[in-house]
Design a protein around this motif. Structure first.
Motif, short mmCIF file in Angstrom:
data_model
loop_
_atom_site.label_atom_id
_atom_site.label_comp_id
_atom_site.label_asym_id
_atom_site.label_seq_id
_atom_site.Cartn_x
_atom_site.Cartn_y
_atom_site.Cartn_z
N VAL A 1 0.97 -1.21 0.07
CA VAL A 1 -0.01 0.02 0.03
C VAL A 1 0.95 1.36 0.01
O VAL A 1 0.68 2.28 -0.80
CB VAL A 1 -1.05 0.01 1.07
CG1 VAL A 1 -1.85 1.35 1.24
CG2 VAL A 1 -1.84 -1.16 1.13
N GLU A 2 1.71 1.58 0.87
CA GLU A 2 2.57 2.65 1.30
C GLU A 2 3.83 2.67 -0.10
O GLU A 2 3.92 3.75 -0.60
CB GLU A 2 3.13 2.63 2.40
CG GLU A 2 1.94 2.68 3.51
CD GLU A 2 2.80 2.91 4.96
OE1 GLU A 2 3.98 2.93 4.95
OE2 GLU A 2 2.17 2.52 5.92
N THR A 3 4.24 1.61 -0.18
CA THR A 3 5.40 1.80 -1.24
C THR A 3 5.04 1.60 -2.63
O THR A 3 5.60 2.18 -3.71
CB THR A 3 6.48 0.64 -0.71
OG1 THR A 3 6.97 0.84 0.52
CG2 THR A 3 7.70 0.91 -1.80
N LEU A 4 4.09 0.68 -2.70
CA LEU A 4 3.68 0.19 -4.26
C LEU A 4 2.21 0.76 -4.73
O LEU A 4 1.97 0.49 -5.68
CB LEU A 4 3.60 -1.24 -4.43
CG LEU A 4 5.14 -1.88 -4.13
CD1 LEU A 4 5.11 -3.59 -4.26
CD2 LEU A 4 6.38 -1.48 -4.97
N GLY A 5 1.70 1.59 -3.85
CA GLY A 5 0.47 2.32 -4.20
C GLY A 5 -0.71 1.15 -4.47
O GLY A 5 -1.70 1.55 -5.14
N VAL A 6 -0.90 0.10 -3.68
CA VAL A 6 -1.96 -1.05 -3.96
C VAL A 6 -2.99 -0.40 -3.23
O VAL A 6 -3.04 0.24 -1.94
CB VAL A 6 -1.57 -2.16 -3.57
CG1 VAL A 6 -2.87 -3.21 -3.52
CG2 VAL A 6 -0.30 -2.66 -4.36
N ASP A 7 -4.14 -0.18 -4.05
CA ASP A 7 -5.49 0.11 -3.37
C ASP A 7 -6.36 -1.13 -2.42
O ASP A 7 -5.83 -2.26 -2.84
CB ASP A 7 -6.32 1.05 -4.30
CG ASP A 7 -6.79 0.06 -5.28
OD1 ASP A 7 -7.09 -1.07 -5.15
OD2 ASP A 7 -7.28 0.52 -6.33
#
Length: 87
Positions: free
Chosen positions: A36-42
Motif C-alpha cells: 500500500v505505502e510503497t507500491l500504491g496498492v489500493d
C-alpha cells in the motif's frame, strides 16, 4: 511442514505472483516493501492479492490475516503458516 507444502511455497514464485497481481515489476516487490505505502496498492487490489493467494495455495485467511498481508515477507509467512496448519 509436509514436503508437499514446502515444494508448493517458493519465495521467488510468490514474488512473481504478487508482482503480476498488483501489476508491478518483480524488482519492486522487495521482501519488506509495503504494497500500500510503497507500491500504491489500493484496497480492492489488496483484496485481489488475498484471493489469488487463497486460490493458488488452497488456504483460507481470516479477515485479520487478510489485513496483515502487506509485504512479500508477511504473505510468505502467513501462507507458510497456513500450509503448516493444514499438514
Amino acid at each position: 511442514m509436509s514436503i508437499d507444502a514446502v515444494t508448493r511455497l517458493d519465495r521467488e514464485e510468490l514474488r512473481e505472483l504478487l508482482a503480476e497481481t498488483i501489476d508491478a515489476d518483480v524488482a519492486e516487490v522487495r521482501d519488506g516493501a509495503d504494497f500500500v505505502e510503497t507500491l500504491g496498492v489500493d484496497s480492492l487490489m489488496a483484496l485481489e492479492v488475498v484471493v489469488v493467494l487463497e486460490r493458488k495455495y488452497g488456504v483460507k485467511f481470516t479477515e485479520t490475516e487478510m489485513r496483515s498481508v502487506r509485504t512479500l515477507d508477511s504473505a510468505y509467512d502467513l501462507v507458510r503458516q497456513k500450509l503448516q496448519e493444514r499438514s
